[in-house]
Write an enzyme that holds these catalytic residues in place. Structure first.
Site, PDB file in Angstrom:
ATOM      1  N   SER A  84       0.868  -1.181   0.000  1.00 15.55           N
ATOM      2  CA  SER A  84       0.000   0.000   0.000  1.00 15.55           C
ATOM      3  C   SER A  84       0.905   1.231   0.000  1.00 15.55           C
ATOM      4  O   SER A  84       2.118   1.102  -0.183  1.00 15.55           O
ATOM      5  CB  SER A  84      -0.943  -0.028   1.195  1.00 15.55           C
ATOM      6  OG  SER A  84      -0.191   0.111   2.362  1.00 15.55           O
ATOM      7  N   LYS A 118      -4.659   9.047  -8.401  1.00 14.28           N
ATOM      8  CA  LYS A 118      -4.927   7.918  -7.504  1.00 14.28           C
ATOM      9  C   LYS A 118      -6.399   7.566  -7.701  1.00 14.28           C
ATOM     10  O   LYS A 118      -7.296   8.234  -7.168  1.00 14.28           O
ATOM     11  CB  LYS A 118      -4.628   8.286  -6.052  1.00 14.28           C
ATOM     12  CG  LYS A 118      -4.747   7.109  -5.120  1.00 14.28           C
ATOM     13  CD  LYS A 118      -4.105   7.427  -3.780  1.00 14.28           C
ATOM     14  CE  LYS A 118      -4.122   6.231  -2.864  1.00 14.28           C
ATOM     15  NZ  LYS A 118      -5.470   5.829  -2.447  1.00 14.28           N
TER      16      LYS A 118
HETATM   17  S1  IVH Z   1       0.552   2.090  -6.839  1.00 11.50           S
HETATM   18  C1  IVH Z   1       3.469   0.097  -4.336  1.00 11.50           C
HETATM   19  N1  IVH Z   1      -0.855   3.668  -8.397  1.00 11.50           N
HETATM   20  O1  IVH Z   1      -4.043   3.132  -3.962  1.00 11.50           O
HETATM   21  C2  IVH Z   1       2.462   0.825  -5.101  1.00 11.50           C
HETATM   22  N2  IVH Z   1      -1.924   2.707  -6.518  1.00 11.50           N
HETATM   23  O2  IVH Z   1      -2.773   2.590  -0.959  1.00 11.50           O
HETATM   24  C3  IVH Z   1       1.107   0.394  -4.835  1.00 11.50           C
HETATM   25  N3  IVH Z   1      -4.290   3.297  -6.312  1.00 11.50           N
HETATM   26  O3  IVH Z   1      -4.258  -0.215  -3.105  1.00 11.50           O
HETATM   27  C4  IVH Z   1       0.049   1.013  -5.568  1.00 11.50           C
HETATM   28  N4  IVH Z   1      -4.390   4.541  -8.120  1.00 11.50           N
HETATM   29  O4  IVH Z   1      -5.756   0.584  -4.951  1.00 11.50           O
HETATM   30  C5  IVH Z   1      -0.849   2.900  -7.281  1.00 11.50           C
HETATM   31  N5  IVH Z   1      -1.986   5.059  -9.874  1.00 11.50           N
HETATM   32  C6  IVH Z   1      -1.980   4.293  -8.791  1.00 11.50           C
HETATM   33  C7  IVH Z   1      -3.140   4.110  -8.010  1.00 11.50           C
HETATM   34  C8  IVH Z   1      -3.056   3.305  -6.864  1.00 11.50           C
HETATM   35  C9  IVH Z   1      -5.067   4.043  -7.100  1.00 11.50           C
HETATM   36  C10 IVH Z   1      -4.717   2.630  -5.065  1.00 11.50           C
HETATM   37  C11 IVH Z   1      -4.476   1.145  -5.054  1.00 11.50           C
HETATM   38  C12 IVH Z   1      -3.725   0.847  -3.791  1.00 11.50           C
HETATM   39  C13 IVH Z   1      -3.870   2.113  -3.023  1.00 11.50           C
HETATM   40  C14 IVH Z   1      -2.567   2.397  -2.281  1.00 11.50           C
END
Ligand code: IVH
Length: 675
Positions: A84, A118
């Site tokens: 996360s 995000k």
């Molecule tokens: S990267 C190690 N990129 O945010 C990287 N996450 O708390 C892990 N999320 O569970 C995630 N858009 O559901 C990443 N462009 C994005 C994202 C994204 C939404 C969400 C995802 C994850 C949470 C992170």
């Protein structure tokens, strides 16, 4: 080639064609063929697969409709944990993030970052082996998720097979499944209409749709998948940056968010934050912040992670779209169709940077579902441009003796009694056009941008015009004079003249806008367009029976009944005629049903007026008569269309008054050539 071989070949060709069209439609947003053509390809593939079940594969596009319901989801161990993100809430947090990275890397130069929205949905992992989707899972606790392959297969932006042939032997693509806001609104409106519980937000709707044991339910939800990261990757040289990996995802057929951008340093991050915060209300999906990721994989590896979150990425959160406040009162508003909507009056609170003091409560069922009482502490949600909503009640904070909310028995505006039809969630004022509120709303709708687009005729002005008795229906608008308007509050001769000019301008319109503006129940912009495309002119629509209406694609019994009912009311017909007499006009349109369903022009009557460029009148007369049509010298209600050339005179005016379609020379040529 044997017959079997040639069938197999056709099946493969159909699959490739359908996959390509899906990709163009759902990933690139660039549809390449009409829906009917797509349906035809799919139908052909289904037929062939039914006749030859030996050729059915688990990743055929026909398998996207959902499979037999499951009794539970199997668990999936993620080979590489799904992490996360740490959160940053302000510039100071972002500064600290950059500094931590620079300290760890012992490097003061500017780091390259990728900025991504995000997406507010559900994280999922998709495993591909030899280019085939073999498993899809939720993130779960990061180590163990649930196998939701059947559900994910129904999402059209998820490739069942990777495109091209340059891919790893095994690759895990990670990303977010979300529900676009317009689809969420539609889903909730339908839920409210049928008395079901609406979803609190698009994220919950996406989660609920993915956690269905019956994948046929998921298939009905227009979910979208957007790829943002790679997990396991085998048998392939991974590119050296995240940005290049995203490019590869696109090449393999995935949707990657179009706002993803590369830049340097904290300054770059903060600039991107400003731009995206401004863009947020106009996006058709919800984002709760941005994610910043170090672009170079080598640097990511050096940085590593602490407990569950990487050091090389952070979520920079946007202001919350939900807040708590107190419900001061509930008032009841009367809409255009008499629908009575309860509105919450709130102790003002700032939600996502905007002050909110009112929120919609939809209907009485919703009040009951929320178990709302006066004085309650409620959670308010405001997203994009939509009206703020009350999503829940904090019952623990309820004061003793808090009063329940009752539906009024009479209309708060006209005192007519309030009806609530069995099985319908909506209560309505029975006053019809006696009710000033209904009249005002009908006029506001008529003037609105997507209807007649009368510039400067805002809600306040409509209210004054009705309250002062200057107008009672939309037709009266075109009888207003500068003096009438200039006498109103906050109006002068100049603004009055502007309004009269705007009214004059609005008269030249499109038929679909007029139909939408009339405010026929359940006839929105799209249905108005469909009706015009089908019937071509207002006279044919006016005369259409319920059966004729049911023959129109996408028109169901409810719409058919409302349209029929509208045109059978004398009052509506006289308003429509008054509008046409006042000069409301539109260019003629050819209808799909009049040109394609009949092979001749038997029973049709045309009138020719003005000078045509490439034909003499006699030539046109002869050509039309050969096709079985009559050509008449005068315009009447029975005229099918008036063919108007240069300098057309009184016949054209009469046709417009009677609402008879006008055909240009070009349209005439098209008509003649279609036989
Ligand atoms: S990267 C190690 N990129 O945010 C990287 N996450 O708390 C892990 N999320 O569970 C995630 N858009 O559901 C990443 N462009 C994005 C994202 C994204 C939404 C969400 C995802 C994850 C949470 C992170």
């Amino acid at each position: 080639m044997t017959a079997r071989k040639s069938i197999e070949k056709e099946i493969n060709q159909l699959r490739t064609a359908i996959d390509t069209h899906n990709h163009r439609y759902y990933v690139l947003d660039e549809p390449s063929i009409p829906d009917v053509e797509y349906d035809r390809l799919m139908q052909r593939l289904k037929t062939l697969e039914t006749e030859h079940p030996e050729f059915v594969t688990s990743n055929s596009p026909t398998q996207r409709v959902g499979a037999a319901p499951l009794s539970s989801f199997a668990s999936v161990e993620h080979e590489i944990p799904m992490l996360s993100l740490d959160n940053a809430f302000d510039e100071a947090d972002m500064e600290a993030f950059e500094k931590r990275i620079q300290d760890r890397l012992k490097n003061r130069s500017e780091i390259e970052f990728v900025g991504e929205p995000k997406l507010d949905g559900i994280a999922v992992s998709l495993m591909y082996e030899e280019g085939q989707l073999v498993r899809g899972a939720t993130r779960g606790d990061g180590s163990t998720g649930e196998d939701i392959t059947q559900n994910l297969k129904t999402i059209k932006s998820i490739p069942l097979e990777l495109q091209g042939n340059d891919w790893p032997s095994r690759v895990e693509v990670r990303g977010e499944v979300y529900l676009p806001v317009p689809d969420f609104d539609r889903l909730n409106q339908n839920a409210l209409k049928s008395g079901q519980k609406p979803f609190a937000n698009p994220r919950n709707a996406a989660a609920g749709s993915l956690r269905q044991l019956d994948s046929k339910v998921t298939a009905k939800r227009p979910l979208v998948f957007s790829a943002y990261g790679v997990g396991l990757i085998e048998g392939y040289v991974r590119p050296d940056t995240h940005a290049k990996m995203l490019k590869l995802f696109k090449k393999w057929g995935f949707k990657v968010n179009p706002e993803v951008t590369c830049f340097k340093g904290l300054k770059g991050c903060l600039g991107y934050y400003e731009r995206m915060l401004e863009m947020r209300p106009s996006l058709d999906y919800e984002i709760d912040g941005l994610v910043f990721k170090v672009n170079q994989y080598e640097l990511q590896e050096t940085l590593g992670f602490v407990s569950r979150a990487p050091r090389w990425a952070i979520a920079h959160k946007f202001p919350a779209q939900e807040e708590m406040t107190e419900l001061l009162a509930v008032e009841f508003q009367v809409g255009r169709t008499g629908a009575i909507t309860p509105v919450a009056r709130l102790n003002p609170v700032t939600v996502g940077g905007v002050q909110v003091s009112n929120a919609t409560l939809h209907n009485m069922d919703e009040i009951e579902r929320l178990d709302l009482r006066l004085g309650d502490t409620v959670v308010i949600r405001r997203a994009g441009d939509v009206i703020p909503q009350v999503t829940s009640v904090i019952t623990e904070k309820r004061k003793k003796g808090a009063k329940r909310i009752k539906l009024p028995t009479t209309c708060p505006v006209c005192d007519s009694h309030v009806e609530r039809i069995e099985g319908e969630a909506v209560a309505r004022c029975s006053g019809g056009l006696i009710c000033a509120a209904q009249r005002k709303e009908a006029i506001k709708h008529f003037a609105s941008r997507k209807a007649m687009d009368i510039e400067g005729l805002g809600d306040r002005l409509v209210e004054q015009l009705v309250d002062q008795g200057l107008i009672a229906s939309v037709a009266d608008l075109y009888r207003l004079t500068v003096d009438d308007v200039a006498a109103l509050d906050r109006m002068g001769p100049k603004s009055a003249q502007n309004l009269i000019n705007a009214l004059e301008q609005s008269k030249s319109t499109k038929l679909e806008r007029l139909i939408f503006a009339l405010g026929i129940r359940e006839v929105g912009e799209t249905t108005a367009k469909t009706l015009v495309r089908h019937f071509g002119d207002i006279a044919r629509l006016q005369q259409a029976s319920e059966d004729d209406l049911l023959a129109v694609k996408d028109v169901g019994p409810v719409v058919a009944q409302y349209v029929r009912h509208f045109f059978s009311e004398d009052n509506n017909l006289s308003i429509l005629n008054a509008l046409i007499e006042a000069g409301v006009n539109w260019p003629a349109q050819s209808s799909s049903s009049s040109t394609s369903n009949t092979s001749t022009l038997e029973g049709k009557t045309y009138v020719i007026t003005g000078t045509l460029e490439s034909y003499t009148r006699d030539e046109v007369k002869e050509a039309l008569e050969q096709l079985g049509a009559k050509v008449s010298g005068s315009v009447s209600k029975k005229t099918t269309a008036v063919i108007a050339g240069e300098k057309a005179g009184s016949k054209l005016v009469k046709a417009q008054q009677l609402g008879i379609p006008i055909m240009s020379e070009e349209e005439l040529t098209q008509l003649l050539e279609s036989y």
